[in-house]
Write a protein that holds these residues in place. Structure first.
Motif, short mmCIF file in Angstrom:
data_model
loop_
_atom_site.label_atom_id
_atom_site.label_comp_id
_atom_site.label_asym_id
_atom_site.label_seq_id
_atom_site.Cartn_x
_atom_site.Cartn_y
_atom_site.Cartn_z
N VAL A 1 0.86 -1.18 0.00
CA VAL A 1 0.00 0.00 0.00
C VAL A 1 0.90 1.23 0.00
CG1 VAL A 1 -1.78 1.26 1.25
CG2 VAL A 1 -1.77 -1.22 1.29
N VAL A 2 0.55 2.21 -0.84
CA VAL A 2 1.28 3.47 -0.90
C VAL A 2 0.31 4.58 -0.50
CG1 VAL A 2 2.52 5.09 -2.38
CG2 VAL A 2 2.77 2.63 -2.74
N TYR A 3 0.69 5.31 0.53
CA TYR A 3 -0.09 6.46 0.98
C TYR A 3 0.59 7.72 0.44
CZ TYR A 3 -2.02 3.09 4.25
OH TYR A 3 -2.62 2.00 4.81
N PHE A 4 -0.18 8.54 -0.31
CA PHE A 4 0.39 9.77 -0.84
C PHE A 4 -0.66 10.87 -0.82
CE2 PHE A 4 -1.31 7.45 -4.46
CZ PHE A 4 -1.99 8.42 -5.18
N ASN B 1 -3.39 7.60 -11.01
CA ASN B 1 -3.03 6.43 -11.80
C ASN B 1 -1.52 6.35 -12.03
OD1 ASN B 1 -5.63 5.52 -11.96
ND2 ASN B 1 -5.99 6.33 -14.03
N SER B 2 -0.89 7.48 -12.28
CA SER B 2 0.55 7.50 -12.52
C SER B 2 1.32 7.06 -11.28
CB SER B 2 1.01 8.89 -12.95
OG SER B 2 0.41 9.23 -14.18
N LEU C 1 3.63 3.76 -11.05
CA LEU C 1 5.02 3.89 -10.61
C LEU C 1 5.27 3.02 -9.38
CD1 LEU C 1 7.78 5.21 -11.00
CD2 LEU C 1 6.99 7.08 -9.51
N ALA C 2 4.30 2.96 -8.48
CA ALA C 2 4.43 2.12 -7.28
C ALA C 2 4.54 0.64 -7.66
CB ALA C 2 3.25 2.34 -6.34
N THR D 1 11.32 6.24 -0.62
CA THR D 1 12.29 7.24 -1.07
C THR D 1 12.28 7.34 -2.60
OG1 THR D 1 13.68 6.73 0.83
CG2 THR D 1 14.73 7.88 -1.00
N HIS D 2 12.29 6.21 -3.28
CA HIS D 2 12.30 6.20 -4.74
C HIS D 2 11.01 6.79 -5.31
CE1 HIS D 2 12.23 4.45 -8.83
NE2 HIS D 2 13.54 4.66 -8.76
N LEU D 3 9.89 6.40 -4.73
CA LEU D 3 8.60 6.90 -5.21
C LEU D 3 8.47 8.40 -4.97
CD1 LEU D 3 6.17 4.06 -4.07
CD2 LEU D 3 6.70 4.73 -6.43
N ASP D 4 8.93 8.85 -3.83
CA ASP D 4 8.83 10.27 -3.50
C ASP D 4 9.65 11.10 -4.50
OD1 ASP D 4 7.62 12.20 -1.91
OD2 ASP D 4 9.44 12.45 -0.71
#
Length: 169
Positions: free
Chosen positions: A7-10, A27-28, A32-33, A62-65
């Motif tokens: 799960v990615v929280y953004f 979606n992007s 990417l996640a 870190t990479h996603l950010d």
């Protein structure tokens, strides 16, 4: 193949950048996640995936950010929720653990046998007692034929008495 749920929280911190720099930020970020997860796990062994979830999640964050920052999106947190193995891999893992346990049991048994042999070696009567104990166990079974070996020393003693004391055995 391993199935992993993450799960990615953004959050969108700059709506203007989010609308102008990417067609669909949600979606992007999701694509990417998924790609980042696949790339991150592709470099890890199964053991590392299972034991280093937190480290992998932090590296992904870190990479996603870094990737989503130009889109006006801030990745707050990444969590690896579940790692599922196919049934065949689970079976293989169980079989490997069973072999290790069996090998450890064999090792302990061989140590015990060596200790017993050392004790019997120090005391000849211990061997005779163990022999009699084994005969008792065997005789408890029905329809058993027991071969009872007689020590050569005993035969020599009997022959010496029967022939007047000389022994040519």
């Amino acid at each position: 193949t391993v199935s992993v749920d993450a799960v990615v929280y953004f959050r969108v911190f700059n709506p203007v950048m989010s609308v102008t720099n990417v067609a669909n930020a949600h979606n992007s970020a999701q694509l990417l996640a998924a790609t980042t997860l696949r790339n991150s796990l592709g470099t890890k062994t199964l053991h590392e995936i299972l034991t280093e979830r937190e480290t992998i999640a932090h590296l992904m964050q870190t990479h996603l950010d870094e990737g989503t920052e130009p889109w006006g999106v801030k990745v707050e947190r990444v969590e690896i929720k579940d790692v599922r193995l196919p049934a065949s891999m689970q079976r293989t893992g169980r079989e490997a653990r069973a072999k290790i346990i069996a090998a450890e049991g064999e090792q302990k048994a061989s140590r015990s046998l060596k200790e017993a042999a050392d004790i019997i070696n120090e005391s000849p009567i211990a061997l005779q007692l163990r022999y009699l104990q084994t005969l008792t166990t065997i005789s408890a079974e029905k329809n058993s034929t027991i071969v009872f070996p007689i020590p050569i020393e005993l035969l020599q003693l009997v022959k010496a008495r029967g022939s007047g004391g000389s022994s040519n055995f």
